[in-house]
Motif scaffolding. Structure first.
Motif, PDB file in Angstrom:
ATOM      1  N   ALA A  76       0.695  -1.397  -0.084  1.00 33.39           N
ATOM      2  CA  ALA A  76      -0.019   0.046   0.143  1.00 33.39           C
ATOM      3  C   ALA A  76       0.986   1.049   0.036  1.00 33.39           C
ATOM      4  CB  ALA A  76      -0.818   0.221   1.272  1.00 33.39           C
ATOM      5  N   MET A  77       2.020   1.329   0.494  1.00 35.18           N
ATOM      6  CA  MET A  77       2.605   2.498   0.943  1.00 35.18           C
ATOM      7  C   MET A  77       3.944   2.345   0.276  1.00 35.18           C
ATOM      8  SD  MET A  77       4.044   2.822   4.861  1.00 35.18           S
ATOM      9  CE  MET A  77       4.939   4.148   4.260  1.00 35.18           C
ATOM     10  N   GLY A  78       4.519   1.422  -0.593  1.00 28.48           N
ATOM     11  CA  GLY A  78       5.648   1.396  -1.265  1.00 28.48           C
ATOM     12  C   GLY A  78       5.940   1.963  -2.672  1.00 28.48           C
ATOM     13  N   GLY A  79       5.042   3.062  -2.821  1.00 22.92           N
ATOM     14  CA  GLY A  79       5.154   3.594  -4.202  1.00 22.92           C
ATOM     15  C   GLY A  79       6.622   4.431  -4.344  1.00 22.92           C
ATOM     16  N   PRO A  80       6.704   5.005  -5.615  1.00 21.18           N
ATOM     17  CA  PRO A  80       7.892   5.864  -5.736  1.00 21.18           C
ATOM     18  C   PRO A  80       7.703   7.058  -5.001  1.00 21.18           C
ATOM     19  CG  PRO A  80       6.496   5.456  -7.982  1.00 21.18           C
ATOM     20  CD  PRO A  80       6.399   4.453  -6.661  1.00 21.18           C
ATOM     21  N   ARG A  81       6.641   7.611  -4.759  1.00 20.02           N
ATOM     22  CA  ARG A  81       6.414   8.878  -4.297  1.00 20.02           C
ATOM     23  C   ARG A  81       6.884   8.970  -2.695  1.00 20.02           C
ATOM     24  NH1 ARG A  81       0.837  12.216  -3.691  1.00 20.02           N
ATOM     25  NH2 ARG A  81       1.732  14.177  -2.820  1.00 20.02           N
ATOM     26  N   ASN A  82       6.444   7.800  -2.189  1.00 17.60           N
ATOM     27  CA  ASN A  82       6.763   7.663  -0.616  1.00 17.60           C
ATOM     28  C   ASN A  82       8.342   7.421  -0.511  1.00 17.60           C
ATOM     29  OD1 ASN A  82       4.513   8.059   0.465  1.00 17.60           O
ATOM     30  ND2 ASN A  82       3.905   5.850   0.527  1.00 17.60           N
ATOM     31  N   ARG A  83       9.025   6.704  -1.648  1.00 17.73           N
ATOM     32  CA  ARG A  83      10.341   6.456  -1.511  1.00 17.73           C
ATOM     33  C   ARG A  83      11.066   7.620  -1.629  1.00 17.73           C
ATOM     34  NH1 ARG A  83      13.344   1.491  -4.663  1.00 17.73           N
ATOM     35  NH2 ARG A  83      15.002   1.234  -3.315  1.00 17.73           N
ATOM     36  N   GLU A  84      10.696   8.394  -2.574  1.00 21.30           N
ATOM     37  CA  GLU A  84      11.320   9.812  -2.613  1.00 21.30           C
ATOM     38  C   GLU A  84      11.122  10.794  -1.470  1.00 21.30           C
ATOM     39  OE1 GLU A  84       9.943  13.779  -5.017  1.00 21.30           O
ATOM     40  OE2 GLU A  84      10.220  11.890  -6.467  1.00 21.30           O
ATOM     41  N   PHE A  85       9.986  10.701  -0.822  1.00 21.45           N
ATOM     42  CA  PHE A  85       9.625  11.402   0.242  1.00 21.45           C
ATOM     43  C   PHE A  85      10.443  10.944   1.733  1.00 21.45           C
ATOM     44  CE2 PHE A  85       6.583  12.236   3.821  1.00 21.45           C
ATOM     45  CZ  PHE A  85       6.641  13.644   3.815  1.00 21.45           C
ATOM     46  N   ALA A  86      10.866   9.704   1.493  1.00 23.79           N
ATOM     47  CA  ALA A  86      11.143   9.181   2.902  1.00 23.79           C
ATOM     48  C   ALA A  86      12.510   9.783   3.375  1.00 23.79           C
ATOM     49  CB  ALA A  86      11.548   7.632   2.769  1.00 23.79           C
ATOM     50  N   PRO A  87      13.550  10.139   2.663  1.00 21.81           N
ATOM     51  CA  PRO A  87      14.979  10.706   3.410  1.00 21.81           C
ATOM     52  C   PRO A  87      14.415  11.971   3.819  1.00 21.81           C
ATOM     53  CG  PRO A  87      15.136   9.866   1.303  1.00 21.81           C
ATOM     54  CD  PRO A  87      13.756   9.537   1.127  1.00 21.81           C
ATOM     55  N   ARG A  88      13.419  12.848   3.097  1.00 21.64           N
ATOM     56  CA  ARG A  88      13.169  14.110   3.787  1.00 21.64           C
ATOM     57  C   ARG A  88      12.474  13.899   5.159  1.00 21.64           C
ATOM     58  NH1 ARG A  88      10.807  15.014  -1.806  1.00 21.64           N
ATOM     59  NH2 ARG A  88       8.804  15.830  -0.532  1.00 21.64           N
ATOM     60  N   LEU A  89      11.544  12.919   5.323  1.00 23.90           N
ATOM     61  CA  LEU A  89      10.859  12.671   6.358  1.00 23.90           C
ATOM     62  C   LEU A  89      11.838  12.293   7.562  1.00 23.90           C
ATOM     63  CD1 LEU A  89       8.234  12.385   8.120  1.00 23.90           C
ATOM     64  CD2 LEU A  89       8.054   9.974   7.191  1.00 23.90           C
ATOM     65  N   LYS A  90      12.855  11.433   7.280  1.00 23.74           N
ATOM     66  CA  LYS A  90      13.753  10.929   8.131  1.00 23.74           C
ATOM     67  C   LYS A  90      14.750  12.190   8.605  1.00 23.74           C
ATOM     68  CE  LYS A  90      17.815   7.939   8.349  1.00 23.74           C
ATOM     69  NZ  LYS A  90      18.789   6.993   7.373  1.00 23.74           N
TER      70      LYS A  90
END
Length: 191
Positions: free
Chosen positions: A93-107
């Motif tokens: 459900a959450m493994g799309g490219p948009r979340n992958r791109e967003f993850a480092p900023r969130l971290k």
């Protein structure tokens, strides 16, 4: 972007994380987040009670997906096999490219703020509780369910971090399930 356009909640989360990363959590105001997202301050408050809540956006959905995956695991599945089914469900459900791109900023935003690190820890507790509850509903003893739920959260966090940092083509489910297998092996070595 007009305030009535769809996706206001998602735009608010992205705007907040970007601002938290750029200028820090404490220096970021709700007004700035709303302006960056292209919505009004009142629209912000229709979606979130405070800026700290932006970090846990989607937590209820994650908990629900984990619990559904666990509940729908085969009847003969072990507790960790059921957790794997939950991890797979949420990862798809959450493994799309948009979340992958967003993850480092969130971290980066979480790492820079004690308040966000605290909120992230509470999110982990909530996800573990959702998995533990789903496992006990399957008849798993409380202590076993609690350990499996905690391992599930740790596997999700480790898999998500590796997926976000990786340059490979693997999907989030591959990373989270590999992390769960590593933890299963490590826990067996505890004796």
């Amino acid at each position: 972007m007009a305030r009535w356009e769809p996706g206001a909640r998602e735009r608010l989360v992205v705007a907040a994380v970007d601002l938290f990363t750029e200028q820090g959590y404490d220096a970021t105001t709700v007004q700035q987040i709303a302006e960056r997202a292209g919505v009004t301050k009142s629209t912000f408050f229709r979606h979130f009670t405070e800026k700290r809540e932006l970090l846990v956006a989607g937590q209820e959905a994650l908990s629900r997906l984990l619990a559904e995956g666990i509940a729908e695991a085969p009847d003969d599945a072990s507790p960790l096999q059921a957790v794997a089914a939950g991890l797979e469900r949420v990862s798809i459900a959450m493994g799309g490219p948009r979340n992958r791109e967003f993850a480092p900023r969130l971290k980066a935003a979480v790492a820079a703020s004690a308040e966000l690190r605290e909120r992230d820890a509470l999110k982990s507790v909530s996800l573990a509780a959702a998995m533990t509850t789903a496992l006990t509903a399957r008849g798993v003893p409380d202590s076993t369910a609690a350990i499996a739920g905690e391992l599930g959260v740790l596997a999700f966090k480790r898999g998500y971090a590796a997926w976000a940092d990786g340059d490979g083509d693997g999907d989030l489910a591959t990373y989270t399930l590999a992390a769960l297998d590593e933890l299963r092996t490590a826990s067996a070595a505890l004796g």
